[in-house]
Enzyme design. Structure first.
Site, PDB file in Angstrom:
ATOM      1  N   GLU A   1      60.567   4.114  22.647  1.00  0.00           N
ATOM      2  CA  GLU A   1      60.492   2.673  22.848  1.00  0.00           C
ATOM      3  C   GLU A   1      59.983   1.966  21.598  1.00  0.00           C
ATOM      4  O   GLU A   1      59.053   2.439  20.940  1.00  0.00           O
ATOM      5  CB  GLU A   1      59.543   2.341  24.010  1.00  0.00           C
TER       6      GLU A   1
ATOM      7  N   ASP B   1      60.623   8.372  31.843  1.00  0.00           N
ATOM      8  CA  ASP B   1      59.219   8.502  32.224  1.00  0.00           C
ATOM      9  C   ASP B   1      58.886   7.613  33.418  1.00  0.00           C
ATOM     10  O   ASP B   1      57.768   7.662  33.945  1.00  0.00           O
ATOM     11  CB  ASP B   1      58.291   8.225  31.038  1.00  0.00           C
ATOM     12  N   SER B   2      59.866   6.850  33.873  1.00  0.00           N
ATOM     13  CA  SER B   2      59.736   6.115  35.134  1.00  0.00           C
ATOM     14  C   SER B   2      59.468   7.071  36.292  1.00  0.00           C
ATOM     15  O   SER B   2      59.027   6.644  37.368  1.00  0.00           O
ATOM     16  CB  SER B   2      61.001   5.297  35.408  1.00  0.00           C
TER      17      SER B   2
ATOM     18  N   GLU C   1      66.191  -3.823  27.823  1.00  0.00           N
ATOM     19  CA  GLU C   1      65.615  -4.028  29.157  1.00  0.00           C
ATOM     20  C   GLU C   1      65.047  -5.431  29.323  1.00  0.00           C
ATOM     21  O   GLU C   1      64.250  -5.905  28.505  1.00  0.00           O
ATOM     22  CB  GLU C   1      64.517  -2.996  29.430  1.00  0.00           C
TER      23      GLU C   1
ATOM     24  N   LYS D   1      64.641   9.627  23.910  1.00  0.00           N
ATOM     25  CA  LYS D   1      64.524   8.167  23.859  1.00  0.00           C
ATOM     26  C   LYS D   1      63.096   7.768  23.515  1.00  0.00           C
ATOM     27  O   LYS D   1      62.143   8.340  24.037  1.00  0.00           O
ATOM     28  CB  LYS D   1      64.931   7.520  25.182  1.00  0.00           C
TER      29      LYS D   1
ATOM     30  N   ASP E   1      63.161  10.931  27.963  1.00  0.00           N
ATOM     31  CA  ASP E   1      62.142  10.065  27.367  1.00  0.00           C
ATOM     32  C   ASP E   1      61.041  10.878  26.707  1.00  0.00           C
ATOM     33  O   ASP E   1      60.563  11.873  27.277  1.00  0.00           O
ATOM     34  CB  ASP E   1      61.483   9.195  28.441  1.00  0.00           C
TER      35      ASP E   1
END
Length: 279
Positions: free
Chosen positions: A114, A43-44, A181, A112, A82
């Protein structure tokens, strides 16, 4: 194509896993040709492709759009997509529906998410349904506001202990890998040693079982801010900028297009066009 089992074997053998982000067909083609082990459609993309200030505005539709293009460019590479902010934070049954939809639409090999804590049941739900899940701990971009910004995590003994426990819970819940991260490299070593599943580091030191970088950061392509942990392996941005300037100059000067770029009509066709009389 490598599988989650292959990644477990790579960790056991001490072979580093290479992951890179990609958000479109050409980037995916480059990544697959370079023999990366995993591609992350992160999603970056909200920040490096769509121009947002954070990842929070990114939608499920955005992720599907870019993941489809990436999959077409990397048919033989393990692709992780993501789940964006808000798509897995409510009812777990609704989350499962969203996850299934994303998998079916994109052809992804894994999704993915978080965090740990409230996210552990999500990992369990998805993996029980047959969806491979990559966990993400440490700095969580989707929660950067709560964490006080984009800062290194796990620097105190208390924070480190919690992160180790979170990683164990993610593995127990069924995660096939965990991204770490922006944490101290010593903590990465400890977490990696405690897990059977591979750790993928970004700003987490060489001790991780693999590494991931953002495509635009590592190739200096349109990135205005380059984090400390990034090494730039090429300067695509400089080449692109200089090429654009040369194009503008050539058009203004009338040197482009040159004759070699022209298409030509035959003389008899021209005669017919002008009725046999050319001005």
């Amino acid at each position: 194509m490598k599988t989650t089992t292959d990644f477990l074997k790579m960790k056991a053998a001490g072979e580093k896993i290479v992951m890179v982000t990609a958000y479109d067909y050409p980037a995916a083609k480059f990544a697959e040709a370079a023999n990366v082990d995993m591609i992350l459609v992160g999603d970056s993309l909200g920040m490096v492709v769509l121009g947002y200030d954070s990842t929070m505005p990114v939608t499920v539709a955005d992720m599907i759009h870019h993941a489809k293009a990436t999959r077409r460019g990397a048919k033989d590479t393990f692709v992780v997509v993501d789940m964006p902010f808000g798509s897995y934070h409510g009812d777990v049954n609704e989350t499962l529906k969203t996850a299934i939809y994303m998998m079916q639409e994109t052809g992804a090999d894994a999704l993915k998410v978080e965090g740990a804590g409230d996210i552990i049941p999500v990992i369990q739900k998805l993996t029980t349904a047959g969806i491979p899940v990559v966990a993400h701990l440490g700095l969580l971009p989707q929660s950067a506001g709560v964490l006080g910004g984009y800062k290194v995590q796990g620097k105190t003994a208390e924070q480190a202990t919690k992160l180790i426990e979170d990683a164990k819970q993610c593995e127990e819940a069924g995660a096939c890998a965990v991204v770490l991260e922006c944490i101290p490299h010593q903590l990465t070593e400890i977490v990696s040693a405690h897990l059977i599943i591979p750790t993928i580091g970004i700003g987490a030191g060489v001790e991780a079982d693999g590494q991931v970088l953002v495509y635009h950061d590592m190739l200096s392509y349109g990135s205005h801010h380059v984090p400390k942990f990034v090494q730039q392996f090429a300067n695509m941005g400089k080449e692109a900028s200089e090429g654009m300037v040369r194009y503008v100059e050539a058009v203004k000067a009338g040197t482009f297009p040159a004759q070699k770029h022209f298409f030509t009509m035959k003389e008899d066709a021209l005669d017919q066009l002008y009725g046999g009389v050319q001005s």
